[in-house]
Design a protein around this motif. Structure first.
Motif, PDB file in Angstrom:
ATOM      1  N   MET A 107      26.470   1.095 -26.599  1.00 60.25           N
ATOM      2  CA  MET A 107      26.804   0.714 -28.230  1.00 60.25           C
ATOM      3  C   MET A 107      25.613   0.338 -28.951  1.00 60.25           C
ATOM      4  N   PHE A 108      24.238   0.425 -28.249  1.00 58.27           N
ATOM      5  CA  PHE A 108      23.017   0.674 -28.321  1.00 58.27           C
ATOM      6  C   PHE A 108      22.157   1.966 -28.990  1.00 58.27           C
ATOM      7  N   GLN A 109      22.864   2.616 -27.354  1.00 57.67           N
ATOM      8  CA  GLN A 109      22.066   3.768 -27.836  1.00 57.67           C
ATOM      9  C   GLN A 109      23.017   4.553 -28.951  1.00 57.67           C
ATOM     10  N   LEU A 110      23.855   4.634 -29.411  1.00 59.20           N
ATOM     11  CA  LEU A 110      24.733   5.145 -30.342  1.00 59.20           C
ATOM     12  C   LEU A 110      23.501   3.991 -31.622  1.00 59.20           C
ATOM     13  N   TYR A 144      21.018   6.709 -34.843  1.00 56.29           N
ATOM     14  CA  TYR A 144      21.712   6.557 -36.302  1.00 56.29           C
ATOM     15  C   TYR A 144      20.830   5.896 -36.988  1.00 56.29           C
ATOM     16  N   LYS A 145      19.611   4.970 -36.061  1.00 58.89           N
ATOM     17  CA  LYS A 145      18.050   5.148 -36.653  1.00 58.89           C
ATOM     18  C   LYS A 145      17.077   6.420 -36.953  1.00 58.89           C
ATOM     19  N   ILE A 146      17.835   7.141 -35.356  1.00 57.89           N
ATOM     20  CA  ILE A 146      16.915   8.102 -35.190  1.00 57.89           C
ATOM     21  C   ILE A 146      17.153   8.978 -36.411  1.00 57.89           C
ATOM     22  N   LEU A 147      17.962   9.571 -36.825  1.00 55.25           N
ATOM     23  CA  LEU A 147      19.221   9.839 -37.695  1.00 55.25           C
ATOM     24  C   LEU A 147      18.479   9.507 -39.403  1.00 55.25           C
ATOM     25  N   GLU A 148      18.245   8.539 -39.602  1.00 57.11           N
ATOM     26  CA  GLU A 148      17.913   7.412 -40.375  1.00 57.11           C
ATOM     27  C   GLU A 148      16.157   8.131 -41.008  1.00 57.11           C
ATOM     28  N   PHE A 149      15.510   7.951 -39.613  1.00 55.94           N
ATOM     29  CA  PHE A 149      13.996   8.334 -39.422  1.00 55.94           C
ATOM     30  C   PHE A 149      13.871   9.561 -39.308  1.00 55.94           C
ATOM     31  N   LEU A 190      27.206  10.872 -30.655  1.00 56.02           N
ATOM     32  CA  LEU A 190      27.184  10.777 -31.838  1.00 56.02           C
ATOM     33  C   LEU A 190      27.738  12.112 -32.178  1.00 56.02           C
ATOM     34  N   LEU A 191      26.808  13.117 -31.755  1.00 60.54           N
ATOM     35  CA  LEU A 191      26.085  14.305 -32.311  1.00 60.54           C
ATOM     36  C   LEU A 191      28.027  15.313 -32.826  1.00 60.54           C
ATOM     37  N   ARG A 192      28.160  14.314 -31.992  1.00 55.00           N
ATOM     38  CA  ARG A 192      29.518  15.398 -31.086  1.00 55.00           C
ATOM     39  C   ARG A 192      31.004  15.042 -32.376  1.00 55.00           C
ATOM     40  N   LEU A 193      30.805  13.631 -32.702  1.00 61.01           N
ATOM     41  CA  LEU A 193      31.407  13.167 -34.088  1.00 61.01           C
ATOM     42  C   LEU A 193      30.784  13.619 -35.380  1.00 61.01           C
ATOM     43  N   ILE A 194      29.616  14.054 -35.582  1.00 61.81           N
ATOM     44  CA  ILE A 194      29.318  14.980 -36.842  1.00 61.81           C
ATOM     45  C   ILE A 194      30.022  15.801 -36.902  1.00 61.81           C
TER      46      ILE A 194
END
Length: 413
Positions: A395-398, A402-407, A332-336
């Motif tokens: 999928m759960f890890q991804l 997202y929720k960690i980024l939101e937190f 996900l960091l790579r996608l960002i």
């Protein structure tokens, strides 16, 4: 001498009606006969307890509204709060006169007290004739009689309401652990709830105190829902709501309450659904967390569901920022980074896809793109992530990432 005789006869008739237990309406009818003008008896949420029915006051907007609805609408009630009507009632021990631009006819208002507590008031409308000096004493006598009658009849309902409030207070404080005892208490109080329960916690700190009071706001909120009871608790309005179908409740039945919350610039948190009243305290705390986290992360919103913040609450209670960052999926960091470098919107698209359980039709509709466009976009995203999107664990890890980024309140590109 003639006036003394009138009051003597009137007092005698009042005593007879009270002793015969003829009821509140019989006293109201006698009041109309003696005063010659129509009037209402209302409690302090402006609900009509009784009124004279013989005179049709068709040309007074305030009278018509009260008679039609059996209470004032919110805007009218707010007007009278702002213009200190209820303060005037509280300050006057004797009946007093009231006029305002919305009442065509002057009012004579007397308050009704029980055990040194103001519980209702009588408002006489000078529709049939002008007021006379004797009317003040007549209204004072009537208010005394209505106080006696309310203690026999309507006051029981008033006491029952206080008992309901006390019961909710105990539930919110976690004083009940035995569901059997709770069920017995419900039977005694005559309370019934549906099988699915929710706690809704409404923050009223933005409430304009010049427009409303907490008790009135509580009643307004309670009236927006069926099978619900509300209480003023820790300076918020807390609602114990119930339903049979929790999905229908969240999507449809909450509509009127949400509209009320938005229009009055309030904010609310709602717990997950639960089944046992013994669990009210825990789900009240969920509604508090939903409010706290919602205002922190999505302060532009007004209504927050705890289930949307459950993972963030878990992170908040068990992790610090540095530890949380370790759990963000490297893909996900790579996608960002790719979005930042290429001006694409893949991170947001993938999140919508995740939240809709990989439903391409719904995801495309939310993103306002064609389904084929989404198919091509997901192919590119899967390639960039270099993961198997059919692997549930991945999928759960991804999603957790997202929720960690939101937190952490790290803005996405």
């Amino acid at each position: 001498m003639k006036q003394n005789s009138l009051f003597s006869q009137f007092s005698s008739r009042l005593i007879k009606i009270l002793s015969k237990q003829s009821g509140l309406q019989a006293l109201v009818d006698l009041g109309y006969e003696v005063l010659g003008n129509p009037f209402t008896l209302t409690d302090y949420s402006t609900k009509v307890l009784a009124s004279t029915g013989k005179t049709q006051v068709t040309d007074d907007p305030v009278w018509n509204e009260l008679k039609t609805n059996n209470h004032f609408i919110f805007q009218t009630y707010s007007y009278y709060v702002r213009n200190s009507l209820f303060k005037e009632i509280a300050q006057h021990d004797a009946p007093f006169y009231w006029s305002d631009p919305y009442c065509k006819y002057r009012r004579l208002i007397g308050k009704i007290r029980i055990n040194n507590r103001d519980v209702a008031f009588m408002a006489v409308c000078a529709h049939n004739r002008d007021f006379e000096e004797r009317d003040e004493e007549l209204v004072s006598l009537l208010c005394e009689a209505y106080s006696i009658e309310l203690q026999k009849t309507k006051y029981l309902d008033f006491s029952q309401s206080l008992m309901h409030q006390s019961f909710l207070f105990d539930l919110l404080n976690g004083k009940f652990e035995d569901e059997g005892l709770i069920i017995e208490r419900l039977k005694i109080l005559g309370l019934k709830f549906k099988s699915k329960l929710f706690v809704i916690n409404i923050d009223i700190q933005n409430l304009d105190k010049s427009k409303s009071t907490l008790p009135y706001m509580r009643d307004e909120i309670e009236n927006k829902l069926v099978n619900a009871k509300a209480i003023v608790y820790n300076q918020n309005v807390v609602v114990l709501a119930s339903c049979e179908n929790d999905r229908k409740f969240l999507e449809i039945e909450l509509g009127a309450l949400k509209e009320f919350i938005v229009s009055n610039n309030l904010q609310a948190g709602i717990s997950r659904p639960f089944l046992k009243l013994a669990n009210v305290r825990g789900h009240y705390l969920e509604s508090m967390e939903a409010l706290k986290l919602g205002k922190l992360i999505n302060k532009e919103q007004n209504f927050y569901k705890y289930e949307d913040y459950l993972i963030i609450d878990l992170l908040n209670k068990n992790s610090n920022a540095d530890n949380c960052k370790r759990y963000i999926h490297h893909s996900l960091l790579r996608l960002i980074e790719y979005d930042k470098e290429n001006g694409t919107d893949y991170v947001h698209s993938f999140y919508i896809y995740l939240c809709n359980f990989k439903n391409t039709k719904e995801s495309a509709a939310i993103l306002n793109i064609h389904r084929n466009t989404l198919f091509h976009r997901m192919e590119k995203i899967e390639q960039l992530l270099n993961v198997d999107l059919n692997d549930g664990n991945v999928m759960f890890q991804l999603y957790l990432s997202y929720k960690i980024l939101e937190f952490l309140r790290i803005p996405l590109p």
